[in-house]
Scaffold this motif. Sequence first.
Motif, PDB file in Angstrom:
ATOM      1  N   TRP A  38       0.826  -1.204   0.000  1.00  0.00           N
ATOM      2  CA  TRP A  38       0.000   0.000   0.000  1.00  0.00           C
ATOM      3  C   TRP A  38       0.861   1.255   0.000  1.00  0.00           C
ATOM      4  O   TRP A  38       1.883   1.331   0.682  1.00  0.00           O
ATOM      5  N   SER A  39       0.416   2.222  -0.751  1.00  0.00           N
ATOM      6  CA  SER A  39       1.140   3.495  -0.820  1.00  0.00           C
ATOM      7  C   SER A  39       0.994   4.259   0.491  1.00  0.00           C
ATOM      8  O   SER A  39      -0.078   4.267   1.113  1.00  0.00           O
ATOM      9  N   LEU A  40       2.067   4.925   0.896  1.00  0.00           N
ATOM     10  CA  LEU A  40       2.042   5.742   2.109  1.00  0.00           C
ATOM     11  C   LEU A  40       1.603   7.170   1.821  1.00  0.00           C
ATOM     12  O   LEU A  40       1.447   7.972   2.739  1.00  0.00           O
ATOM     13  N   GLU A  41       1.405   7.507   0.552  1.00  0.00           N
ATOM     14  CA  GLU A  41       0.959   8.857   0.203  1.00  0.00           C
ATOM     15  C   GLU A  41      -0.494   9.043   0.630  1.00  0.00           C
ATOM     16  O   GLU A  41      -1.329   8.161   0.415  1.00  0.00           O
ATOM     17  N   PRO A  42      -0.861  10.191   1.224  1.00  0.00           N
ATOM     18  CA  PRO A  42      -2.269  10.441   1.550  1.00  0.00           C
ATOM     19  C   PRO A  42      -3.157  10.291   0.317  1.00  0.00           C
ATOM     20  O   PRO A  42      -2.779  10.679  -0.790  1.00  0.00           O
ATOM     21  N   LYS A  43      -4.334   9.743   0.528  1.00  0.00           N
ATOM     22  CA  LYS A  43      -5.223   9.424  -0.591  1.00  0.00           C
ATOM     23  C   LYS A  43      -6.262  10.535  -0.727  1.00  0.00           C
ATOM     24  O   LYS A  43      -7.148  10.682   0.123  1.00  0.00           O
ATOM     25  N   THR A  44      -6.153  11.264  -1.812  1.00  0.00           N
ATOM     26  CA  THR A  44      -7.077  12.369  -2.073  1.00  0.00           C
ATOM     27  C   THR A  44      -7.877  12.153  -3.349  1.00  0.00           C
ATOM     28  O   THR A  44      -8.839  12.882  -3.586  1.00  0.00           O
ATOM     29  N   ARG A  45      -7.485  11.178  -4.171  1.00  0.00           N
ATOM     30  CA  ARG A  45      -8.183  10.896  -5.422  1.00  0.00           C
ATOM     31  C   ARG A  45      -8.678   9.453  -5.413  1.00  0.00           C
ATOM     32  O   ARG A  45      -8.093   8.590  -4.753  1.00  0.00           O
ATOM     33  N   LEU A  46      -9.715   9.205  -6.187  1.00  0.00           N
ATOM     34  CA  LEU A  46     -10.326   7.877  -6.193  1.00  0.00           C
ATOM     35  C   LEU A  46      -9.326   6.811  -6.591  1.00  0.00           C
ATOM     36  O   LEU A  46      -9.292   5.724  -6.000  1.00  0.00           O
ATOM     37  N   GLU A  47      -8.489   7.075  -7.591  1.00  0.00           N
ATOM     38  CA  GLU A  47      -7.536   6.063  -8.045  1.00  0.00           C
ATOM     39  C   GLU A  47      -6.591   5.648  -6.924  1.00  0.00           C
ATOM     40  O   GLU A  47      -6.110   4.506  -6.899  1.00  0.00           O
ATOM     41  N   GLN A  48      -6.316   6.552  -5.984  1.00  0.00           N
ATOM     42  CA  GLN A  48      -5.461   6.210  -4.859  1.00  0.00           C
ATOM     43  C   GLN A  48      -6.216   5.402  -3.799  1.00  0.00           C
ATOM     44  O   GLN A  48      -5.624   4.581  -3.096  1.00  0.00           O
ATOM     45  N   LYS A  49      -7.507   5.635  -3.692  1.00  0.00           N
ATOM     46  CA  LYS A  49      -8.311   4.956  -2.676  1.00  0.00           C
ATOM     47  C   LYS A  49      -8.618   3.506  -3.042  1.00  0.00           C
ATOM     48  O   LYS A  49      -8.985   2.706  -2.174  1.00  0.00           O
ATOM     49  N   LEU A  50      -8.481   3.160  -4.325  1.00  0.00           N
ATOM     50  CA  LEU A  50      -8.913   1.839  -4.764  1.00  0.00           C
ATOM     51  C   LEU A  50      -8.150   0.710  -4.081  1.00  0.00           C
ATOM     52  O   LEU A  50      -8.693  -0.381  -3.898  1.00  0.00           O
ATOM     53  N   GLU A  51      -6.894   0.954  -3.693  1.00  0.00           N
ATOM     54  CA  GLU A  51      -6.123  -0.141  -3.101  1.00  0.00           C
ATOM     55  C   GLU A  51      -6.654  -0.556  -1.730  1.00  0.00           C
ATOM     56  O   GLU A  51      -6.334  -1.635  -1.248  1.00  0.00           O
ATOM     57  N   ILE A  52      -7.492   0.283  -1.097  1.00  0.00           N
ATOM     58  CA  ILE A  52      -8.095  -0.107   0.187  1.00  0.00           C
ATOM     59  C   ILE A  52      -9.609  -0.271   0.053  1.00  0.00           C
ATOM     60  O   ILE A  52     -10.319  -0.278   1.059  1.00  0.00           O
TER      61      ILE A  52
END
Length: 714
Positions: free
Chosen positions: A142-156
């Motif tokens: 999982w990425s440690l970058e804060p998730k602000t966009r949907l594409e980033q949220k998909l991994e969780i």
Amino acid sequence: MAFMGSPTVSIALPVYNVAPYLRACLDSIVTQDFTDLEIICVNDGSTDESPAILAEYAQRDPRIRIVDQTNRGLASTRNTALAHVRGRYLLHVDSDDLLRPGAVSRLVEEIERTEADFIVFQHVMIEDEREFDNWYYDFDSWSLEPKTRLEQKLEILHYHYTWSKFFRMEFLNQYDFRFPDGLQFDDNVYHWQVLLAAKKVVMLPEKLYKYRMRAGSIMWHRGRHHLDIFRIFREGIALFREQGVYEAVFQDFMQYKMSLQYFWTRDIEPRFRYLAYRGILDGLSADEERFVREFPHRLDPEAIRFYERVFASPLYRQGAHRALALQLTARRYLSSGRARLRDRARALRARVGGLPWVQPIKHRVLGRRLIEVQDPRCADVLTNYQRVATYWVNFWRDYLREHHADMPERLATLQRGLSENDRALVDTFVRIYDKYLPECQDYSRFLLHRDLLWRPAERFRHDTRPAPRIAGRYQAFLDEYPWLSAEVFEALYGLNAFPRDIQARIRAGGDVIDGGAFIGDSAVQFADACPNARVLALEPDPVNFKRLSENVGRFGLQGRIIPEPQGLHDHRGHFEMHHHGADDFPDQGTSLLADFRDETTHGGESRVRCEFDTIDALVERHGLRPVLIKLDIEGLEKEALLGATETIRRYRPALIVSVYHHPKDFLEIKPWLESLELGYYFSFKRLDLQSPVADMVMLCYPRLDTLGVDESAA
């Protein structure tokens, strides 16, 4: 909503017939070092000793408030707790689970530092007195970058547990989210709602929660309540369509839906199996068929075979779901019966085969004596010990001795900002060199216990993972050079270990620099994985470079791969390198550093004069826009990065850096990159589970929106 004098944190605790575990749960909460909290215990009509235990603790601790209600289920219990929350932040805890010491203070610190709508944290599993890592979620990916966009949220999207989140109540009150009444698995839809609504979600890579596995729990008892999952999936689809994100979440949602419903149906109590198959069939549509057709790699092979048979069935095509569900149920009964017979036959064979009078018969029938392990220590060696191959122990030993006084500070600096798993991996790796490896000239004969080499989760993966699957296109490399690692091939030299959004960005466009390209095995795979990239393949050893150039032509990648007979350093120059083995055969370990490989074992050693340059100069010369730099250059990784300072500042490429050759690379590269203040995140991975002190890489990646972007143009 919070008001004057309200606590900082509210902890919501649903309670229903958990008396054997409730005291331990409450103790883990009331002993937290963060004390400004309230504990809202909602008794959902318990019929055991749970109410008495709650009353006992409430009498001792005024922070505990008890709310009683008739039994209405977990979702209703959570909603009741929400109505009584007074704190600024909210944490849900299931009443048979435990909080780690210091968990609440750590969560408060992180949510106030990041101003996130909610924090997502990790968990471990507990069963009786045993504690172990979960096997389902790959937290390390999982990425440690804060998730602000949907594409980033998909991994969780799949990580739905309510207790894995620490909420800002201002955010929850803004949307007035509630759990869906009447469902046992209440948290899926709620999780999807809060995930879509949140403007900022922050990952805290620490295991702050202990999730208990027990036979009678909702999760682990495969009963009628598991049929709720079909309603949950219908509500999820409706939610995603309503929010206009159905296509964006399609792959991740379908992977979760089709995996979970298949395996739960397979394992559900037999009396509910027909209803479960009906639930699957009634929920299938053209979307599920499209997913199986276009994305089969995202499902387990067993599940794929099931769905392919269903979609090919004439009964399914005719819409005869009832008849097909009966057929599937009958097949499952038959296969279960066959499996039980096989298990009984295997157990009987083992029991009979162990009888003393059977051994002579087996010897006579087979015509030979069977090998028997009489000493259990021999079995222990075969099972629990592993060969340790390393050529760099002297570098490590000298460095650790030289920096003995400040080593704790160096380790603390290295571990700062890493996940809990990575901090443990760093400790293990340093301890191997500092404590376990003796003065030994022939490490091919040296064995070390696997518990000293691996973290428990790594050893579980080591013992249970299937053999690596290598594309036939690359098999020639492994056939010709058998010491190459199939596991490193499968990991694509670390590219596949990056978080998924970083991988997608690298594959989408930009160029790749392959430092230490050897014979082209990595360059060929990078070129295939990144179809829009040019790959600058750098290899200073003339013998290796000859094979590299041949392989570029052999794979038809002229123009895509740019081979250069160059090494990397922080300045341009000529250097003499050590080439081990025959003068006309590639050496994977050609290096400026003289390691302790003896000339006899490795076929001699020769010196080769090689040209070196900096990455900054090579990027300028070839007009590259690098999105990925991979360095495996036998102990000169730090020097190569110093020669790439301007490139890193300008393009912020992702980095795969081998850090096992020399301790200066392992301990000093991360602090140096952090000093540039470019916002990089860091992770450590061992790519080859057969080589515990080799193929350790550090993955470095910036914020997604800065990766590969020309800062000078911006």
